[in-house]
Design a protein around this motif. Structure first.
Motif, PDB file in Angstrom:
ATOM      1  N   ARG A   1       8.059  -6.223  10.981  1.00  0.00           N
ATOM      2  CA  ARG A   1       8.301  -5.419  12.450  1.00  0.00           C
ATOM      3  C   ARG A   1       7.092  -5.570  13.205  1.00  0.00           C
ATOM      4  NH1 ARG A   1      11.997  -0.469  12.364  1.00  0.00           N
ATOM      5  NH2 ARG A   1      13.372  -2.128  12.149  1.00  0.00           N
ATOM      6  N   LEU A   2       6.079  -5.191  12.590  1.00  0.00           N
ATOM      7  CA  LEU A   2       4.646  -5.035  13.261  1.00  0.00           C
ATOM      8  C   LEU A   2       4.267  -6.652  13.565  1.00  0.00           C
ATOM      9  CD1 LEU A   2       2.642  -2.691  11.305  1.00  0.00           C
ATOM     10  CD2 LEU A   2       3.642  -2.152  13.560  1.00  0.00           C
ATOM     11  N   ALA A   3       4.469  -7.486  12.870  1.00  0.00           N
ATOM     12  CA  ALA A   3       4.312  -8.919  12.962  1.00  0.00           C
ATOM     13  C   ALA A   3       5.004  -9.618  14.210  1.00  0.00           C
ATOM     14  CB  ALA A   3       4.493  -9.821  11.822  1.00  0.00           C
TER      15      ALA A   3
ATOM     16  N   ASP B   1      -5.235  -6.798  27.692  1.00  0.00           N
ATOM     17  CA  ASP B   1      -5.788  -5.648  27.225  1.00  0.00           C
ATOM     18  C   ASP B   1      -4.698  -4.576  27.129  1.00  0.00           C
ATOM     19  OD1 ASP B   1      -7.992  -6.910  26.468  1.00  0.00           O
ATOM     20  OD2 ASP B   1      -9.096  -5.984  27.954  1.00  0.00           O
ATOM     21  N   ASP B   2      -3.820  -4.371  28.227  1.00  0.00           N
ATOM     22  CA  ASP B   2      -2.980  -3.613  28.530  1.00  0.00           C
ATOM     23  C   ASP B   2      -1.827  -3.666  27.546  1.00  0.00           C
ATOM     24  OD1 ASP B   2      -4.140  -2.424  30.638  1.00  0.00           O
ATOM     25  OD2 ASP B   2      -3.037  -3.473  32.255  1.00  0.00           O
ATOM     26  N   GLN B   3      -1.542  -5.090  27.291  1.00  0.00           N
ATOM     27  CA  GLN B   3      -0.368  -5.153  26.243  1.00  0.00           C
ATOM     28  C   GLN B   3      -0.933  -5.067  24.671  1.00  0.00           C
ATOM     29  OE1 GLN B   3       1.845  -8.908  26.286  1.00  0.00           O
ATOM     30  NE2 GLN B   3       1.695  -9.065  28.614  1.00  0.00           N
ATOM     31  N   ILE B   4      -2.043  -5.152  24.514  1.00  0.00           N
ATOM     32  CA  ILE B   4      -2.719  -4.905  23.048  1.00  0.00           C
ATOM     33  C   ILE B   4      -2.661  -3.477  23.179  1.00  0.00           C
ATOM     34  CG2 ILE B   4      -4.823  -4.974  21.885  1.00  0.00           C
ATOM     35  CD1 ILE B   4      -5.478  -7.648  23.118  1.00  0.00           C
ATOM     36  N   ALA B   5      -3.177  -2.665  23.976  1.00  0.00           N
ATOM     37  CA  ALA B   5      -3.093  -0.987  23.943  1.00  0.00           C
ATOM     38  C   ALA B   5      -1.468  -0.518  23.730  1.00  0.00           C
ATOM     39  CB  ALA B   5      -3.614  -0.413  25.223  1.00  0.00           C
ATOM     40  N   TYR B   6      -0.537  -1.372  24.451  1.00  0.00           N
ATOM     41  CA  TYR B   6       0.659  -0.837  24.119  1.00  0.00           C
ATOM     42  C   TYR B   6       1.108  -1.000  22.733  1.00  0.00           C
ATOM     43  CZ  TYR B   6       5.809  -0.440  24.719  1.00  0.00           C
ATOM     44  OH  TYR B   6       7.035  -0.237  24.601  1.00  0.00           O
ATOM     45  N   PHE B   7       0.994  -2.499  22.310  1.00  0.00           N
ATOM     46  CA  PHE B   7       1.145  -2.616  20.744  1.00  0.00           C
ATOM     47  C   PHE B   7       0.709  -1.661  19.892  1.00  0.00           C
ATOM     48  CE2 PHE B   7      -0.843  -4.681  16.821  1.00  0.00           C
ATOM     49  CZ  PHE B   7       0.350  -4.940  16.176  1.00  0.00           C
ATOM     50  N   THR B   8      -0.776  -1.294  20.260  1.00  0.00           N
ATOM     51  CA  THR B   8      -1.316  -0.426  19.194  1.00  0.00           C
ATOM     52  C   THR B   8      -0.884   1.033  19.237  1.00  0.00           C
ATOM     53  OG1 THR B   8      -3.567  -1.320  19.367  1.00  0.00           O
ATOM     54  CG2 THR B   8      -3.585   0.636  18.722  1.00  0.00           C
ATOM     55  N   GLU B   9      -0.530   1.490  20.452  1.00  0.00           N
ATOM     56  CA  GLU B   9       0.479   2.733  20.650  1.00  0.00           C
ATOM     57  C   GLU B   9       1.769   2.710  19.935  1.00  0.00           C
ATOM     58  OE1 GLU B   9       0.906   3.185  25.023  1.00  0.00           O
ATOM     59  OE2 GLU B   9      -1.415   3.377  25.383  1.00  0.00           O
ATOM     60  N   GLN B  10       2.331   1.697  20.066  1.00  0.00           N
ATOM     61  CA  GLN B  10       3.752   1.335  19.264  1.00  0.00           C
ATOM     62  C   GLN B  10       3.444   1.346  17.737  1.00  0.00           C
ATOM     63  OE1 GLN B  10       6.723   1.773  20.840  1.00  0.00           O
ATOM     64  NE2 GLN B  10       5.409   2.268  22.327  1.00  0.00           N
TER      65      GLN B  10
ATOM     66  N   LEU C   1      -2.942 -17.851  16.213  1.00  0.00           N
ATOM     67  CA  LEU C   1      -1.842 -16.964  16.556  1.00  0.00           C
ATOM     68  C   LEU C   1      -1.260 -16.738  15.032  1.00  0.00           C
ATOM     69  CD1 LEU C   1       0.163 -15.131  18.174  1.00  0.00           C
ATOM     70  CD2 LEU C   1       1.456 -17.217  18.851  1.00  0.00           C
ATOM     71  N   ALA C   2      -0.778 -17.719  14.239  1.00  0.00           N
ATOM     72  CA  ALA C   2      -0.276 -17.482  13.042  1.00  0.00           C
ATOM     73  C   ALA C   2      -1.276 -16.676  12.093  1.00  0.00           C
ATOM     74  CB  ALA C   2      -0.156 -18.664  12.343  1.00  0.00           C
ATOM     75  N   LYS C   3      -2.575 -16.998  12.217  1.00  0.00           N
ATOM     76  CA  LYS C   3      -3.332 -16.111  11.397  1.00  0.00           C
ATOM     77  C   LYS C   3      -3.614 -14.811  11.788  1.00  0.00           C
ATOM     78  CE  LYS C   3      -7.588 -17.766   9.988  1.00  0.00           C
ATOM     79  NZ  LYS C   3      -8.482 -18.648  10.249  1.00  0.00           N
ATOM     80  N   SER C   4      -3.467 -14.423  13.185  1.00  0.00           N
ATOM     81  CA  SER C   4      -3.695 -12.899  13.579  1.00  0.00           C
ATOM     82  C   SER C   4      -2.435 -12.153  13.274  1.00  0.00           C
ATOM     83  CB  SER C   4      -3.705 -13.176  15.019  1.00  0.00           C
ATOM     84  OG  SER C   4      -2.662 -13.689  15.948  1.00  0.00           O
ATOM     85  N   ALA C   5      -1.266 -12.965  13.333  1.00  0.00           N
ATOM     86  CA  ALA C   5       0.262 -12.188  12.989  1.00  0.00           C
ATOM     87  C   ALA C   5       0.075 -11.925  11.202  1.00  0.00           C
ATOM     88  CB  ALA C   5       1.188 -13.345  13.232  1.00  0.00           C
ATOM     89  N   GLU C   6      -0.498 -12.701  10.611  1.00  0.00           N
ATOM     90  CA  GLU C   6      -0.797 -12.428   8.981  1.00  0.00           C
ATOM     91  C   GLU C   6      -1.758 -11.553   9.000  1.00  0.00           C
ATOM     92  OE1 GLU C   6      -0.101 -12.672   5.056  1.00  0.00           O
ATOM     93  OE2 GLU C   6       0.851 -13.635   6.773  1.00  0.00           O
ATOM     94  N   ARG C   7      -2.808 -11.260   9.742  1.00  0.00           N
ATOM     95  CA  ARG C   7      -3.708 -10.268   9.559  1.00  0.00           C
ATOM     96  C   ARG C   7      -2.986  -9.069  10.136  1.00  0.00           C
ATOM     97  NH1 ARG C   7     -10.048  -9.927  11.639  1.00  0.00           N
ATOM     98  NH2 ARG C   7     -10.372  -7.970  10.566  1.00  0.00           N
ATOM     99  N   VAL C   8      -2.080  -8.931  11.010  1.00  0.00           N
ATOM    100  CA  VAL C   8      -1.302  -7.572  11.236  1.00  0.00           C
ATOM    101  C   VAL C   8      -0.453  -7.411   9.907  1.00  0.00           C
ATOM    102  CG1 VAL C   8       0.589  -6.573  12.497  1.00  0.00           C
ATOM    103  CG2 VAL C   8      -1.097  -8.170  13.617  1.00  0.00           C
ATOM    104  N   LYS C   9      -0.010  -8.150   9.195  1.00  0.00           N
ATOM    105  CA  LYS C   9       0.492  -7.766   7.815  1.00  0.00           C
ATOM    106  C   LYS C   9      -0.299  -7.247   6.947  1.00  0.00           C
ATOM    107  CE  LYS C   9       4.339 -11.157   8.344  1.00  0.00           C
ATOM    108  NZ  LYS C   9       5.444 -12.217   7.544  1.00  0.00           N
ATOM    109  N   ILE C  10      -1.366  -7.886   6.964  1.00  0.00           N
ATOM    110  CA  ILE C  10      -2.096  -7.646   5.962  1.00  0.00           C
ATOM    111  C   ILE C  10      -2.907  -6.127   5.994  1.00  0.00           C
ATOM    112  CG2 ILE C  10      -4.868  -7.916   4.810  1.00  0.00           C
ATOM    113  CD1 ILE C  10      -4.171 -10.829   5.167  1.00  0.00           C
ATOM    114  N   ILE C  11      -3.157  -5.861   7.458  1.00  0.00           N
ATOM    115  CA  ILE C  11      -3.570  -4.356   7.988  1.00  0.00           C
ATOM    116  C   ILE C  11      -2.494  -3.430   7.323  1.00  0.00           C
ATOM    117  CG2 ILE C  11      -4.046  -2.880  10.017  1.00  0.00           C
ATOM    118  CD1 ILE C  11      -5.124  -5.541  11.343  1.00  0.00           C
TER     119      ILE C  11
END
Length: 350
Positions: A26-28, A39-48, A144-154
């Motif tokens: 779901r997070l990925a 930056d606004d979208q990143i902040a929104y992603f973090t808030e969610q 992009l693929a590596k950043s999505a994988e990092r979200v999963k690892i986090i």
């Protein structure tokens, strides 16, 4: 070891694995819908992400507590209703890196104060990583693929940290209340190791640790702990059963070498005790024992997301180009990659 205990361990492991997979996917998916240059979208992603992450951590703590209490009961250890106190901030604050992580959060957990890293900080890292890699000339799709994988690892790491903190508090309380508890053993779960059973975990599961020893973890670690008393060591039997399965089902000669893997415990600023190879950079032996079936429900969910998002991203891309961005700009690269991904899902290619 009783069949009831084996059933408890397997049921708990399945529940934890299901929760971890759902959270990570779901997070990925949310991250892939986020423009990493906005930056606004990143902040929104973090808030969610934060409330979902904290809820999942609480669920893992509850699941871990219930499991550990059942294990203790099997060993005849009564903790008199003890409940671990695990805060949302499961990472310790890494001092010594000036200005990189902001200010530490003051946390009280189980009667002890400590400085922790804010829950939001790790979720800023995928965007920083992606921007840095693209700036270095690496393909945007790969970044992009590596950043999505990092979200999963986090997400997975936070769950492991929450479970570990609950386990350690319970182990220490068990030792305090009952002198028959002498330590704990790592219990491996090769059935949930998609990339193969880790030789580090197998080797580390072969010894008993004192309750003062913090369980060392690594990325995608599925190990749990089980108390050892003066007369009983059920985790040893569970590990031996799993190792027999590994040896029988192994697809390589690595299975016979797993127990001989050399490892050490390193200190990490945020994660504290981490399990690493004895020699830096050394490959970790892995052996697959199980093949998980495809998750058709997850594919259906991704399909529905793609149906909704593809028309939206096509409109966004058209507007971005109308605003003067060319095909080599980062926003166009990101939006084009998302469109290609959604088209691939709708055509049946994940």
């Amino acid at each position: 070891m009783t069949s009831a205990l084996l059933g408890m361990v397997q049921a708990k492991a399945r529940q934890r694995n299901a929760l971890e997979e759902l959270l990570e996917e779901r997070l990925a998916a949310w991250w892939r819908m986020t423009d990493p240059y906005d930056d606004d979208q990143i902040a929104y992603f973090t808030e969610q992400a934060i409330p979902l992450m904290e809820t999942a951590q609480q669920a893992i703590v509850s699941l871990t507590t219930a499991g550990q209490m059942m294990y203790m009961q099997e060993l005849g250890v009564d903790l008199n209703g003890f409940v671990p106190d695990v805060p949302p901030e499961v990472r310790t604050f890494p001092h010594g890196v000036v200005g990189q992580f902001g200010k530490p959060v003051q946390v009280s957990a189980n009667g002890r104060r400590s400085e922790r890293l804010a829950v939001s900080e790790p979720f800023q890292r995928p965007a920083r990583q992606l921007r840095a890699e693209v700036a270095e000339g690496k393909p945007f799709d790969n970044a992009l693929a590596k950043s999505a994988e990092r979200v999963k690892i986090i997400a997975g790491t936070n769950l492991a940290l929450a479970a570990r903190e609950a386990e350690m508090q319970i182990m220490q309380e068990a030792k305090r209340q009952n002198s028959t508890v002498i330590g704990y053993r790592r219990v491996i779960h090769p059935e949930f190791s998609v990339s193969g059973s880790c030789g580090l975990c197998v080797a580390a599961s072969d010894r008993i640790y004192t309750v003062k020893d913090l369980k060392a973890i690594h990325t995608h670690c599925h190990c749990e702990t089980m108390a050892v008393t003066r007369t009983d060591d059920p985790g040893r039997d569970l590990n031996e059963n799993d190792l027999k399965s590994l040896y029988q089902d192994a697809t390589s000669t690595y299975a016979s070498d797993l127990k001989r893997t050399r490892y050490k415990v390193d200190s990490h600023g945020e994660l504290q005790a981490v399990l690493v190879p004895k020699k830096r950079g050394q490959d970790v032996l892995r052996t697959k024992a199980y093949t998980a079936p495809p998750d058709l429900d997850e594919f259906q969910r991704q399909y529905e997301i793609a149906q909704r998002q593809l028309p939206l991203f096509r409109k966004i891309l058209a507007q971005t180009r109308a605003d003067g961005f060319d095909d080599n700009s980062n926003p166009v690269k990101y939006q084009t990659a998302q469109i290609a991904r959604f088209e691939g899902i709708l055509s049946g290619n994940k």
